[in-house]
Motif scaffolding. Structure first.
Motif, PDB file in Angstrom:
ATOM      1  N   UNK A   1       0.869  -1.163   0.000  1.00  0.00           N
ATOM      2  CA  UNK A   1       0.000   0.000   0.000  1.00  0.00           C
ATOM      3  C   UNK A   1       0.911   1.220   0.000  1.00  0.00           C
ATOM      4  N   UNK A   2       0.345   2.398  -0.202  1.00  0.00           N
ATOM      5  CA  UNK A   2       1.177   3.601  -0.127  1.00  0.00           C
ATOM      6  C   UNK A   2       1.829   3.696   1.256  1.00  0.00           C
ATOM      7  N   UNK A   3       1.094   3.320   2.296  1.00  0.00           N
ATOM      8  CA  UNK A   3       1.638   3.393   3.649  1.00  0.00           C
ATOM      9  C   UNK A   3       2.778   2.404   3.858  1.00  0.00           C
ATOM     10  N   UNK A   4       2.610   1.144   3.421  1.00  0.00           N
ATOM     11  CA  UNK A   4       3.690   0.170   3.634  1.00  0.00           C
ATOM     12  C   UNK A   4       4.879   0.447   2.728  1.00  0.00           C
ATOM     13  N   UNK A   5       4.661   1.122   1.582  1.00  0.00           N
ATOM     14  CA  UNK A   5       5.772   1.482   0.708  1.00  0.00           C
ATOM     15  C   UNK A   5       6.785   2.364   1.435  1.00  0.00           C
TER      16      UNK A   5
ATOM     17  N   UNK B   1      12.093  -2.080   2.719  1.00  0.00           N
ATOM     18  CA  UNK B   1      13.502  -2.184   3.115  1.00  0.00           C
ATOM     19  C   UNK B   1      14.477  -1.749   2.035  1.00  0.00           C
ATOM     20  N   UNK B   2      14.117  -1.946   0.768  1.00  0.00           N
ATOM     21  CA  UNK B   2      15.017  -1.499  -0.296  1.00  0.00           C
ATOM     22  C   UNK B   2      15.076   0.029  -0.344  1.00  0.00           C
ATOM     23  N   UNK B   3      13.914   0.688  -0.276  1.00  0.00           N
ATOM     24  CA  UNK B   3      13.914   2.150  -0.284  1.00  0.00           C
ATOM     25  C   UNK B   3      14.672   2.703   0.913  1.00  0.00           C
TER      26      UNK B   3
ATOM     27  N   UNK C   1      16.063   6.453  -0.137  1.00  0.00           N
ATOM     28  CA  UNK C   1      15.187   7.138  -1.078  1.00  0.00           C
ATOM     29  C   UNK C   1      14.385   8.243  -0.394  1.00  0.00           C
ATOM     30  N   UNK C   2      13.867   7.959   0.781  1.00  0.00           N
ATOM     31  CA  UNK C   2      13.139   8.966   1.570  1.00  0.00           C
ATOM     32  C   UNK C   2      14.075   9.498   2.648  1.00  0.00           C
TER      33      UNK C   2
END
Length: 407
Positions: free
Chosen positions: A326-330, A334-336, A341-342
């Motif tokens: 989901x957008x929330x779990x994204x 772990x890769x991001x 990335x954020x």
């Protein structure tokens, strides 16, 4: 917490973009140019870009969507309906390499800021227009928004062909963002041409034609040929079972494409002989003809195990798969997280924010954030001084009402 974005010249260092765009499509294009090192001058009307007022915000005029699409830009407020405001834009254009706009071309003509007007002060300018429709067709003067272009290029209708109950727009600003990326490509190519020849030019990036290419690239199919060899529509993509598959306790995304992957799938479901013995599944062409049957088999099989079990066996079989976020779990992927990335930042006026880094990796000139999204008119005087305005001219411009009244 990062207090200041990391400095980086970027591959477009030294290129100046005069950005007359607003909302999403244009700003999404120019933020990418800014990330690559260009000096982006964002010209805003006195009310500011409308996205300043959308979504959650801590302070007026600094909405979340605006923050993401307007970093690495400097803001100047000019009323282009004033002759003095138009004159100021032309003085800025004389210092720029690219002018980008996303209103209808007719509006630029009314403002006397068409290609001829701008090229008169900067002959080698790249004059890039992002608008709804190519100017050679009957839709030329029509307004356009993301939803309209999605509908006009068949995207909601495709959702029904793929098994949906009613036509639906893609749940994202698909057209705005894709056309924004197309605009970046066009602008960079025009700059490359200018570097080789010294020639500027006007470049038109229409939403309708760009998105029609996207749709028809997948779905023209049999209508590619004259006479047609079959109907439109790519069967695999339109298969109702082409979706995240339900497991015993959730959903999973997986994709079987090559001979080896399908052979492994048949082995996983206890029917290894199907691949070798059934001619319907032996080649990619025959599998495409029978894709509805195959995807139905996959859907039925996925429902027999848990998501964790499928993630394990698909990994062991080297079959492409991903969890369904989901957008929330994204946000917690772990890769991001591993690639940063954020990134947490401290915006000078908005406090702690979460920003997205440039996805691409460069070995020499890494694009990066250099400036936070600006407050409305934050750089007005700075930019006008760079364009040669002295104190008396600045005062006169303010007095005329063409420049924002707040020094």
């Amino acid at each position: 917490m990062t207090k200041h974005p990391p400095p980086s010249a970027g591959p477009l260092a030294g290129i100046r973009i005069l950005d007359l765009t607003s909302v999403l499509m244009g700003p999404f294009a120019t933020v990418q140019l800014g990330d690559m090192g260009a000096d982006v001058i964002k010209v805003e009307a006195p009310a500011g870009d409308s996205t300043r007022h959308l979504g959650p915000m801590r302070n007026p005029g600094m909405g979340a969507l605006f923050l993401h699409c307007n970093r690495n830009k400097r803001s100047i407020v000019l009323d282009l309906k004033h002759p003095e405001g138009r004159a100021a834009v032309l003085r800025l254009a004389a210092t720029a390499d690219v002018l980008v706009y996303n209103v209808r071309p007719q509006a630029m003509q009314r403002l006397q800021l068409g290609y001829g007007d701008v090229a008169a002060v900067k002959p080698d300018i790249v004059y890039a227009g992002l608008h709804g429709f190519g100017q050679q067709g009957p839709y030329a003067a029509r307004p356009a928004y993301d939803d309209l272009i999605q509908g006009a290029t068949g995207i909601p209708a495709l959702s029904v062909l793929a098994g949906g109950d009613v036509p639906r727009y893609a749940p994202g600003a698909l057209a705005d963002r894709i056309v924004g990326i197309a605009a970046v490509n066009a602008i960079l190519a025009a700059l490359f041409h200018r570097q080789r020849t010294g020639e500027g030019q006007a470049v038109e990036i229409p939403m309708f034609e760009t998105m029609a290419q996207l749709t028809l690239g997948d779905h023209l199919c049999g209508q590619t040929f004259e006479p047609p060899l079959g109907p439109t529509g790519y069967p695999r993509i339109l298969n109702p079972d082409r979706r995240p598959y339900r497991t015993l306790d959730g959903y999973i995304c997986t994709m079987f494409y090559t001979d080896r992957q399908w052979q492994s799938f048949f082995a996983l479901i206890g029917q290894p002989a199907l691949f070798a013995d059934d001619p319907r599944f032996a080649t990619i062409g025959r599998r495409t003809e029978n894709i509805r049957l195959l995807y139905a088999m996959v859907s039925e099989a996925m429902a027999t195990r848990t998501t964790a079990q499928w993630l394990h066996v698909l990994a062991e079989a080297d079959i492409p798969h991903m969890p369904m976020h989901t957008v929330d779990t994204l946000l917690d992927d772990p890769h991001l997280q591993a690639v940063d990335f954020l990134t947490p930042q401290e915006h000078p006026s908005e406090g702690a924010i979460r920003a997205m880094r440039v996805p691409a990796r460069w070995s020499k000139t890494q694009p990066a954030q250099r400036h936070f999204a600006p407050q409305l008119g934050q750089h007005s005087e700075e930019l006008l001084r760079e364009a040669g305005y002295g104190p008396a001219e600045l005062a006169a411009l303010r007095a005329s009402g063409a420049l924002d009244p707040n020094p």
